[in-house]
Motif scaffolding. Structure first.
Motif, mmCIF file in Angstrom:
data_model
loop_
_atom_site.group_PDB
_atom_site.id
_atom_site.type_symbol
_atom_site.label_atom_id
_atom_site.label_comp_id
_atom_site.label_asym_id
_atom_site.label_seq_id
_atom_site.Cartn_x
_atom_site.Cartn_y
_atom_site.Cartn_z
ATOM 1 N N ASP A 315 1.061 -1.344 -0.068
ATOM 2 C CA ASP A 315 -0.395 -0.086 -0.166
ATOM 3 C C ASP A 315 1.234 1.175 -0.211
ATOM 4 O OD1 ASP A 315 -2.709 -1.142 0.130
ATOM 5 O OD2 ASP A 315 -1.908 -1.945 2.239
ATOM 6 N N ARG A 316 0.398 2.558 -0.575
ATOM 7 C CA ARG A 316 1.304 3.443 -0.224
ATOM 8 C C ARG A 316 1.717 3.700 1.016
ATOM 9 N NH1 ARG A 316 2.934 7.516 -3.665
ATOM 10 N NH2 ARG A 316 1.399 6.515 -5.567
ATOM 11 N N LEU A 317 2.754 4.032 1.127
ATOM 12 C CA LEU A 317 3.949 4.260 2.293
ATOM 13 C C LEU A 317 3.622 5.670 2.916
ATOM 14 C CD1 LEU A 317 4.871 2.404 4.638
ATOM 15 C CD2 LEU A 317 7.128 1.969 3.190
ATOM 16 N N TRP A 318 4.613 6.537 1.585
ATOM 17 C CA TRP A 318 4.625 8.045 2.061
ATOM 18 C C TRP A 318 3.855 8.846 1.589
ATOM 19 C CZ3 TRP A 318 7.492 6.837 5.472
ATOM 20 C CH2 TRP A 318 8.612 5.709 5.858
ATOM 21 N N SER A 319 3.684 10.153 1.897
ATOM 22 C CA SER A 319 3.003 11.144 1.039
ATOM 23 C C SER A 319 3.487 11.349 -0.092
ATOM 24 C CB SER A 319 2.786 12.611 1.983
ATOM 25 O OG SER A 319 4.734 13.173 1.693
ATOM 26 N N GLY A 320 4.001 11.671 -0.514
ATOM 27 C CA GLY A 320 4.057 11.750 -2.472
ATOM 28 C C GLY A 320 5.108 13.679 -2.281
ATOM 29 N N ARG A 321 5.163 13.519 -0.959
ATOM 30 C CA ARG A 321 6.322 14.758 -0.745
ATOM 31 C C ARG A 321 7.313 14.470 -0.379
ATOM 32 N NH1 ARG A 321 1.738 16.072 2.249
ATOM 33 N NH2 ARG A 321 2.651 15.766 4.308
ATOM 34 N N PRO A 322 8.532 15.573 -1.149
ATOM 35 C CA PRO A 322 9.917 15.294 -0.503
ATOM 36 C C PRO A 322 10.558 16.252 0.667
ATOM 37 C CG PRO A 322 9.337 16.856 -2.277
ATOM 38 C CD PRO A 322 8.256 16.439 -1.745
ATOM 39 N N ASN A 323 11.934 14.955 1.188
ATOM 40 C CA ASN A 323 12.029 15.268 2.171
ATOM 41 C C ASN A 323 12.694 16.303 2.355
ATOM 42 O OD1 ASN A 323 14.857 14.733 3.883
ATOM 43 N ND2 ASN A 323 13.532 14.064 5.104
ATOM 44 N N ARG A 324 11.901 17.079 3.843
ATOM 45 C CA ARG A 324 11.539 18.581 4.113
ATOM 46 C C ARG A 324 13.925 19.158 3.522
ATOM 47 N NH1 ARG A 324 9.260 22.474 2.446
ATOM 48 N NH2 ARG A 324 11.375 23.170 2.117
ATOM 49 N N THR A 325 13.931 18.145 4.954
ATOM 50 C CA THR A 325 15.585 18.343 4.732
ATOM 51 C C THR A 325 16.592 18.662 3.703
ATOM 52 O OG1 THR A 325 15.427 17.486 6.590
ATOM 53 C CG2 THR A 325 17.353 17.690 6.532
ATOM 54 N N MET A 326 15.936 17.720 2.484
ATOM 55 C CA MET A 326 17.034 17.580 1.703
ATOM 56 C C MET A 326 16.888 18.646 0.770
ATOM 57 S SD MET A 326 16.359 16.369 -1.756
ATOM 58 C CE MET A 326 14.697 16.053 -1.816
ATOM 59 N N VAL A 327 15.181 18.815 0.626
ATOM 60 C CA VAL A 327 14.969 20.094 -0.054
ATOM 61 C C VAL A 327 15.754 21.545 0.745
ATOM 62 C CG1 VAL A 327 12.563 21.909 -0.732
ATOM 63 C CG2 VAL A 327 12.417 19.480 -0.753
ATOM 64 N N ASP A 328 15.271 21.477 1.565
ATOM 65 C CA ASP A 328 16.474 22.678 2.564
ATOM 66 C C ASP A 328 17.748 23.124 1.513
ATOM 67 O OD1 ASP A 328 14.049 23.400 3.474
ATOM 68 O OD2 ASP A 328 14.924 22.420 5.486
ATOM 69 N N VAL A 329 18.425 21.754 1.951
ATOM 70 C CA VAL A 329 20.048 21.300 2.115
ATOM 71 C C VAL A 329 20.318 22.032 0.203
ATOM 72 C CG1 VAL A 329 21.761 19.758 1.359
ATOM 73 C CG2 VAL A 329 20.245 20.090 3.258
ATOM 74 N N VAL A 330 19.501 21.382 -1.026
ATOM 75 C CA VAL A 330 19.651 20.747 -2.110
ATOM 76 C C VAL A 330 19.496 21.771 -3.271
ATOM 77 C CG1 VAL A 330 19.189 19.251 -4.493
ATOM 78 C CG2 VAL A 330 19.557 18.327 -1.760
ATOM 79 N N GLN A 331 18.547 22.754 -2.413
ATOM 80 C CA GLN A 331 17.627 24.078 -3.124
ATOM 81 C C GLN A 331 19.042 24.961 -3.813
ATOM 82 O OE1 GLN A 331 13.911 24.936 -1.822
ATOM 83 N NE2 GLN A 331 14.864 25.934 0.172
ATOM 84 N N GLY A 332 19.915 25.149 -3.079
ATOM 85 C CA GLY A 332 20.849 26.343 -3.434
ATOM 86 C C GLY A 332 21.664 25.621 -4.404
ATOM 87 N N LEU A 333 21.333 24.302 -4.485
ATOM 88 C CA LEU A 333 23.052 23.591 -5.805
ATOM 89 C C LEU A 333 22.875 24.030 -6.919
ATOM 90 C CD1 LEU A 333 23.666 20.660 -3.600
ATOM 91 C CD2 LEU A 333 24.636 22.693 -3.577
ATOM 92 N N GLU A 334 23.899 23.838 -7.529
ATOM 93 C CA GLU A 334 23.536 24.269 -8.937
ATOM 94 C C GLU A 334 22.959 22.671 -9.697
ATOM 95 O OE1 GLU A 334 23.774 25.509 -12.996
ATOM 96 O OE2 GLU A 334 24.065 26.864 -10.807
ATOM 97 N N PRO A 335 22.286 22.628 -10.065
ATOM 98 C CA PRO A 335 21.341 20.612 -10.596
ATOM 99 C C PRO A 335 22.262 20.458 -11.613
ATOM 100 C CG PRO A 335 19.750 22.466 -10.721
ATOM 101 C CD PRO A 335 20.834 23.755 -10.980
ATOM 102 N N GLY A 336 22.586 19.390 -11.727
ATOM 103 C CA GLY A 336 23.351 18.575 -12.497
ATOM 104 C C GLY A 336 22.773 17.018 -12.786
ATOM 105 N N ARG A 337 23.892 15.828 -12.298
ATOM 106 C CA ARG A 337 23.563 14.517 -12.168
ATOM 107 C C ARG A 337 22.953 14.279 -10.859
ATOM 108 N NH1 ARG A 337 28.555 13.481 -15.136
ATOM 109 N NH2 ARG A 337 29.126 15.087 -13.657
#
Ligand SMILES: Cc1cc2nc3c(=O)[nH]c(=O)nc-3n(C[C@H](O)[C@H](O)[C@H](O)COP(=O)(O)OP(=O)(O)OC[C@H]3O[C@@H](n4cnc5c(N)ncnc54)[C@H](O)[C@@H]3O)c2cc1C
Length: 511
Positions: A315-337
């Motif tokens: 059965d669906r386990l998670w909310s479908g929302r990304p992990n908040r801490t990951m979002v906070d850390v990554v959002q300032g980074l230049e995208p790549g692979r």
């Protein structure tokens, strides 16, 4: 197609015994059978402890009812072909349909190709007999004939003498008998007739004598002989399973547990051992059934992490929302692979792709990956998802960001190995972000977590074993995060956050 644990081909003594072991071991088992057991010509069966004198049909009828009581399905159909894959064996039936299973037991028996002599075949199993252990007692002390059709049968001629001191051997089909063997037979009063037999004569199913080519009729009260035994294994011939040559023909080779040279195919009973009577065939079938279950038990444990996680994601386990801490850390980074380890239902990888990253999520659960792919498709997001057991698989490719959010498992996971292998794939100038539980949630009962080891950032860093000259630590801390407890109240959880940055001038292996 059903997902059987095991398919047994043949519902004779061997096949039903294998099926009984498998059914009682709670294996989903299918038995396929054409209903022609070798001893169907005999009205009674002997030498079968506890069932002496029972008809072969009654024994198999009982056996069939017993296996069906353990939810084994018995189906009247011929098998036309067997094909072997890496994880399953597929059986094609005569009606063109197919079934597949994790393991297969061949228990298809043999045919006795009888000497072509008028009056013989119709008395097979009644007046014409093949085995004195099965039927010798019932004809003891009669004048017994032995019709020789092959040199290997001289043993049968000697054996029959144990049941009667009036034995006559018909050797005409063999030509001359070795004088030494003739002397041995004569020494125990066995008569040898060189004139060929042209007919078996009798009343109804009983034998009263044999007619010789010169017209004489020699009276006998029963006739022993052999057919040429032909194993019912043509439908596996293309698999090239190992075979053994024996004096009576070529048979599939099996080990003491009945396994053939294939890891997923077992064989038992007459199809591999034509001399086996009913009890020996039952024993071999029971052994093969238990061996199949043992092999599947091993495989179940080998596959346990994947099974466990597919169950968790049923059965669906998670909310479908990304992990908040990951979002906070990554959002300032230049995208790549980007590579997300233990991506589950894919929310983090999908968010990364939305931010412009070329994101790949990896998880052991096919169920979770299917759901992640569906979510990406629905949102028209180009994120990639791969099923892989990170405890074992090498990480391939080169990444500007590797993330592992709550990459824990209550079942076997070589977490440190997986993280180290992934760290080695971080490109110069790239980063690795690990977010994990710093401790149990405040609502968890005392002792929650069991064997789970909650690592702080320093422990996490130690476990990675990174070379200081290659890596810089950018974040190593416990971060509080707001969460909702199961009872709906607000709570604060601590996450361990470790962000390491690979120095831009590092050279990494291209393998
Ligand atoms: C005349 C005679 C009398 C005998 N009497 C005795 C006796 O008194 N006591 C004793 O202990 N032993 C006796 N035996 C020996 C006994 O028959 C065997 O030991 C026993 O039948 C072996 O069991 P099995 O399960 O290996 O094969 P079988 O009993 O022959 O069963 C094989 C099954 O596989 C099925 N099958 C074959 N090919 C396919 C296919 N392609 N697809 C689906 N199903 C298939 C067949 O229809 C059959 O039901 C006798 C043998 C003969 C010939």
């Amino acid at each position: 197609m059903n997902t059987w644990d095991a398919i047994v081909i043949g519902a004779g003594a061997a096949g039903l015994s294998a099926a009984q072991m498998l059914g009682r071991a709670r294996r989903r088992t299918l038995v396929l059978d054409t209903g022609a057991p070798r001893n169907r010509f005999a009205p009674h069966m002997h030498g079968v402890l506890g069932h002496d004198g029972m008809s072969p049909g009654d024994l198999l009828g009982r056996g069939r009812a017993e296996v069906e009581a353990y939810d084994v399905e018995v189906r009247a159909v011929a098998v036309a072909r067997v094909d072997e894959g890496a994880t399953r064996v597929t059986v094609t039936l005569a009606d063109g349909s197919a079934e597949s299973a994790r393991a297969l037991v061949l228990a298809t028996g043999v045919s006795d190709d009888l000497p072509d002599i008028p009056g013989l075949a119709e008395r097979w199993g009644t007046g014409v007999l093949h085995c004195p252990y099965c039927h010798g007692w019932e004809v003891r002390d009669r004048r017994l004939g032995v019709l020789l059709v092959s040199p290997h049968q001289l043993h049968q001629a000697q054996l029959v003498r144990q049941w009667s001191d009036d034995v006559v051997v018909f050797a005409g089909m063999l030509g001359a008998i070795d004088p030494e063997i003739a002397r041995r037979l004569h020494a125990r009063g066995v008569e040898i007739v060189a004139e060929p037999v042209v007919e078996v004569v009798g009343e109804g199913t009983e034998v009263t004598g044999v007619r010789l080519r010169d017209g004489r009729v020699v009276a006998v009260g029963a006739l022993f002989t052999m057919g040429a035994v032909r194993p019912h294994d043509a439908f596996v011939a293309h698999l090239g399973l190992a075979r053994a040559d024996t004096p009576v023909g070529s048979f599939l080779e099996v080990d003491a547990m009945g396994r053939t040279s294939s890891a997923r195919i077992w064989a038992a009973g007459n199809v591999v051992s034509p001399m086996a009577n009913v009890p020996l065939s039952m024993g071999a079938g029971a052994m093969a059934g238990a061996a199949v279950n043992a092999a599947l038990v091993e495989e179940d444990f080998d596959l346990a992490p994947a099974l466990y996680w597919n169950g968790r994601y049923a059965d669906r386990l998670w909310s479908g929302r990304p992990n908040r801490t990951m979002v906070d850390v990554v959002q300032g980074l230049e995208p790549g692979r980007a590579l997300d380890l233990g991506c589950g239902e894919g929310a983090d990888a999908i968010w990364l792709a939305q931010q412009g990253w070329d994101a790949t999520g990896v998880d052991i659960s096919q169920t979770a990956i299917d759901r992640a792919q569906d979510a990406a498709r629905t949102a028209s997001i180009d994120a990639h998802f791969v099923v892989s057991d990170l405890s074992e698989a090498e990480t391939v490719g080169e990444y500007d960001l590797v993330t592992a959010s709550f990459f824990h498992s209550p079942v076997a996971l070589d977490r440190t190995g997986a993280l180290r292998r992934a760290a080695a794939r971080v490109a110069p100038g790239g980063r690795m972000l690990i977010v994990s539980h710093a401790g149990p949630p405040p609502w968890a009962p005392a002792g929650h977590g069991g064997a789970h080891v909650f690592l702080n950032a320093a422990d996490e860093l130690d476990a990675l074993g990174l070379d200081d000259s290659d890596w810089m630590v950018e974040i190593a801390e416990a971060r509080p995060r707001g969460a909702t407890a199961p009872d709906g109240t607000s709570a604060t959880l601590d996450d361990t956050v470790l962000l390491v940055h690979r120095r831009p001038d590092v050279r990494i292996s291209s393998s």
